[in-house]
Design an enzyme around this catalytic site. Structure first.
Site, PDB file in Angstrom:
ATOM      1  N   SER A 267      13.025  12.688  16.407  1.00  0.00           N
ATOM      2  CA  SER A 267      11.604  12.878  16.107  1.00  0.00           C
ATOM      3  C   SER A 267      11.042  14.008  16.961  1.00  0.00           C
ATOM      4  CB  SER A 267      10.831  11.591  16.401  1.00  0.00           C
ATOM      5  OG  SER A 267      10.586  11.509  17.788  1.00  0.00           O
ATOM      6  N   LYS A 268       9.848  14.444  16.620  1.00  0.00           N
ATOM      7  CA  LYS A 268       9.265  15.565  17.365  1.00  0.00           C
ATOM      8  C   LYS A 268       8.978  15.171  18.819  1.00  0.00           C
ATOM      9  CE  LYS A 268       4.465  14.934  15.882  1.00  0.00           C
ATOM     10  NZ  LYS A 268       3.336  15.526  15.211  1.00  0.00           N
ATOM     11  N   ARG A 269       8.792  13.884  19.049  1.00  0.00           N
ATOM     12  CA  ARG A 269       8.533  13.415  20.420  1.00  0.00           C
ATOM     13  C   ARG A 269       9.792  13.465  21.291  1.00  0.00           C
ATOM     14  NH1 ARG A 269       3.617  13.657  20.467  1.00  0.00           N
ATOM     15  NH2 ARG A 269       2.581  12.839  18.644  1.00  0.00           N
TER      16      ARG A 269
END
Ligand code: GLU
Length: 511
Positions: A267-269
């Site tokens: 994920s982008k996190r």
């Protein structure tokens, strides 16, 4: 009907400009690009921007800049020309409604008039009856206000009165929809599992599903290569293709890219969490800034090489591949089904291999944007080139240069005390003075310095393992760095002799 297998290959990368391009999207673009080039076909960029609520300004430019940085320049697309434009769906919006109407006329779609309140009520009623995550589908549609439950007159009246009307796809009951996916072979869905997707919204705008198939058809797309998350949508798409009498393209769904720890989708996190970029370029989201491979000092070619192997392999143990070589070896058949772990250590390894393989002049050019202005204004191109030559094996990323090569631009401000204490004593000073005299009288080439200093130590029965590490600490502050005599030679007589004297005084105070 066109014969897809014999027609010229046309593929599209179809991102929605809802934010920066995630690294998974870059891989999708890369596979599309490789397949197009391999088949001497066309690589198209289509911007799927029909969802105005999720539109983010700057995202389209970001996508294009990323593709260009990576060398994946589209053959057709917004700003790239082509005979099938416009390539932005928002500029094609008048085009889609007629196909939705056609699907209604064919009995594969219907008008629906339900208000948001009615939809919510349906969901709560169904949940109360024990149905989990109820959907608008073959079971619930008969409870709702649509052209299937209302009479023809009522439907016409509502439409004429300007009621909010949308068009939904009518999934047939208990039918198998099958299609061939290059990675999964035959994929089958039962229509009972699929909802009646909205294809045309009340404002006349198409949803992704309708716009996507209409454009794939009109743009004569032969192969759809996209992420696995679109697999179940493909069943809806196939139904629409059939109903409109169009030949569906060949489908290839790419495996997920997994977190570095192996479990779950990247994920982008995860970028911030693992200290690694998951976007090709930096993205400023206002409240948060996401790191990019470009700004973090990666070679675009190394990034592509790393990415191509996340979900595909050439079937041999070749690892380092130019874009041309990847194109030569690429085939959809070798894409794997299982998720690929985003192993960022491997990305660093690839980058290091590319740095080592790049010639010094080109490498200096690549690294220059990362070198501090202070260094650039004080040192000549020739000097920087030699530093690059000496340091390249020690760089993983372009951004490593300032720190790793710092010793060539700045005298040590501290010395490795532990090592100094372990080796240095006042008695060594006369020998260091003698070595200094020899060094400063030679022509200062690396070879001459090495012969003179090592010769002196040998002739006097002195230990290399004591003097040479100390000499290195005198020049660099620590035991790291490239060849000692290369360093002294490059620093030059004035600078190295100054470091020599400063270090001896500092060492005296340390013991
Ligand atoms: N607009 C879709 C996306 O954002 C495209 C999916 C497809 O390639 O069909 O990923």
């Amino acid at each position: 009907m066109q014969n897809i297998e014999n027609s010229k290959v046309r593929v599209r990368f179809a991102p929605s400009p809802t934010g920066p391009l995630h690294i998974g999207g870059v891989r999708t673009a890369l596979y599309n690009y490789l397949f197009a080039k391999k088949m001497k076909g066309t690589f198209i960029l289509r911007v799927e921007d029909t969802d105005q609520n999720r539109y983010i300004a700057g995202a389209e430019d970001y996508i294009k800049e990323s593709l260009e940085w990576l060398g994946l320049t589209p053959d057709e697309g917004p700003g790239y020309g082509g005979d099938f434009g416009p390539y932005r769906q928002s500029e094609r919006k008048e085009l889609y409604a007629q196909y939705a109407e056609k699907l209604v006329a064919n009995g594969n779609a219907y008008y629906a008039f339900d208000t948001p309140e009615e939809l919510t009520k349906m969901r709560t009623d169904q949940e109360a009856l024990g149905h989990h995550s109820p959907k608008y589908d073959r079971r619930t549609r008969s409870l709702m206000r649509n052209s299937l439950t209302l009479s023809e007159e009522e439907t016409h009246k509502l439409k004429d009165d300007g009621a909010n009307v949308i068009i939904r796809l009518k999934m047939p009951e208990n039918q198998e929809i099958s299609f061939v996916d290059k990675v999964r072979e035959k994929v089958t869905f039962n229509t009972d599992q699929l909802d009646d997707k909205v294809i045309l919204k009340a404002d006349g705008m198409p949803t992704y599903h309708l716009a996507n198939i209409v454009d794939d058809h009109l743009m004569e797309i032969t192969h759809v290569i996209r992420g696995e998350e679109w697999l179940s949508s493909t069943a809806h798409h196939v139904l629409m293709y059939q109903s409109l009498g169009w030949t569906a393209p060949t489908f290839t769904h790419l495996p997920l890219i997994l977190k570095p720890v192996g479990k779950g989708k990247l994920s982008k996190r995860d970028g911030a969490k693992f200290g690694f970029p998951v976007f090709p370029m930096k993205w400023d989201a206002g409240d948060e800034i996401y790191a990019g491979f470009k700004e973090d000092g990666y070679d675009a070619k190394a990034l592509l090489n790393f990415l191509v192997l996340l979900g595909w392999n050439p079937g041999n143990d070749e690892e380092i591949m130019t874009l041309d070589r990847m194109t030569e070896l690429f085939s959809l058949e070798k894409i794997v089904k299982s998720g690929a772990r985003f192993d960022f250590e491997k990305a660093n390894w690839f980058n290091q291999q590319y740095i080592i393989a790049t010639d010094d002049t080109q490498l200096l050019k690549n690294v220059k944007p990362f070198i501090s202005t202070d260094i650039l204004s004080n040192y000549s191109e020739d000097y920087l080139l030699i530093v690059m030559k000496l340091m390249k094996e020690r760089l993983q990323k372009f951004t490593d240069f300032n720190d790793a090569a710092g010793l060539f631009f700045k005298a040590p401000t501290s010395y490795d005390e532990k090592q100094v204490k372990k080796r240095f004593s006042e008695e060594l000073i006369p020998q260091f003075n003698a070595m200094k005299g020899l060094a400063s009288s030679s022509d200062f080439s690396s070879e001459k310095l090495s012969t003179n200093i090592k010769g002196y130590l040998n002739d006097n029965g002195l230990k290399m393992g004591i003097y040479l590490p100390l000499l290195r600490i005198m020049m660099c502050g620590s035991l790291t760095g490239p060849d000692l005599f290369d360093i002294i030679s490059l620093l030059g007589k004035e600078e190295s002799m100054k470091r020599w004297d400063d270090a001896i005084s500092a060492f005296k105070n340390m013991i």
